[in-house]
Scaffold this motif. Structure first.
Motif, PDB file in Angstrom:
ATOM      1  N   VAL A 279     -68.670  50.305  57.084  1.00  0.00           N
ATOM      2  CA  VAL A 279     -68.883  51.361  58.066  1.00  0.00           C
ATOM      3  C   VAL A 279     -70.342  51.793  57.984  1.00  0.00           C
TER       4      VAL A 279
ATOM      5  N   LEU B  53     -71.533  57.501  59.601  1.00  0.00           N
ATOM      6  CA  LEU B  53     -70.168  57.908  59.946  1.00  0.00           C
ATOM      7  C   LEU B  53     -69.397  58.490  58.755  1.00  0.00           C
TER       8      LEU B  53
ATOM      9  N   TYR C  77     -67.584  62.036  58.842  1.00  0.00           N
ATOM     10  CA  TYR C  77     -66.441  62.230  59.738  1.00  0.00           C
ATOM     11  C   TYR C  77     -65.123  61.690  59.164  1.00  0.00           C
TER      12      TYR C  77
ATOM     13  N   THR D 242     -65.816  59.021  64.898  1.00  0.00           N
ATOM     14  CA  THR D 242     -67.270  58.904  64.997  1.00  0.00           C
ATOM     15  C   THR D 242     -67.930  60.248  65.260  1.00  0.00           C
TER      16      THR D 242
END
Length: 152
Positions: free
Chosen positions: A80, A84, A87, A147
């Motif tokens: 990832v 991000l 979140y 996101t």
């Protein structure tokens, strides 16, 4: 009426049979113990990923017999973008699609692998999954993750 010699022959045959029975019981117990000691047990439930020894091979202390994959601690490791990370909340449920076995599972975000790729600045999130038959090591997994913060 039985003669004394017939009685004695029968008596000594009985004693010999009792002795043979005791010997056979002892031998059976020894063989059962040997069989039990020859089993190699895994420390957890799992599936064999790779065999290192064949059936009948002699094992030394500490020899590797096989590589196992746990069926109780299955995780998807997903790269990832590090931006991000804020979140994702530990414990949140994430839907994971496994195209190789055509399954959709619900997993739980359990944390981050403490490592980031230097060039791409990707981090790896760990998602705990229930084991499904057909899962194999390094198979593809697809996820949809947050996101942005949820709007109210």
């Amino acid at each position: 009426m039985a003669s004394q010699s017939s009685y004695e022959n029968t008596y000594y045959d009985l004693q010999a049979q009792k002795s043979r029975k005791a010997t056979l019981i002892h031998r059976l117990e020894r063989l059962q113990l040997e069989q039990e000691k020859s089993k190699v047990r895994a420390p957890f439930d799992g599936i064999v990923l790779e065999r290192k020894k064949d059936l009948g091979d002699w094992l030394g202390h500490g020899d590797v017999v096989a590589r196992l994959g746990s069926t109780s601690g299955v995780r998807a490791i997903i790269p990832v973008a590090e931006r991000l990370m804020p979140y994702q909340q530990p414990g949140q449920e994430i839907e994971v699609t496994l195209p190789g076995i055509n399954k959709k599972l619900t997993g739980k975000f359990s944390g981050w692998v403490p490592f980031a790729e230097l060039r791409s600045k990707s981090v790896y999130m760990k998602i705990a999954l229930p084991y499904e038959k057909g899962m194999v090591e390094n198979m593809s997994a697809e996820v949809e993750i947050a996101t942005a913060r949820p709007s109210r």
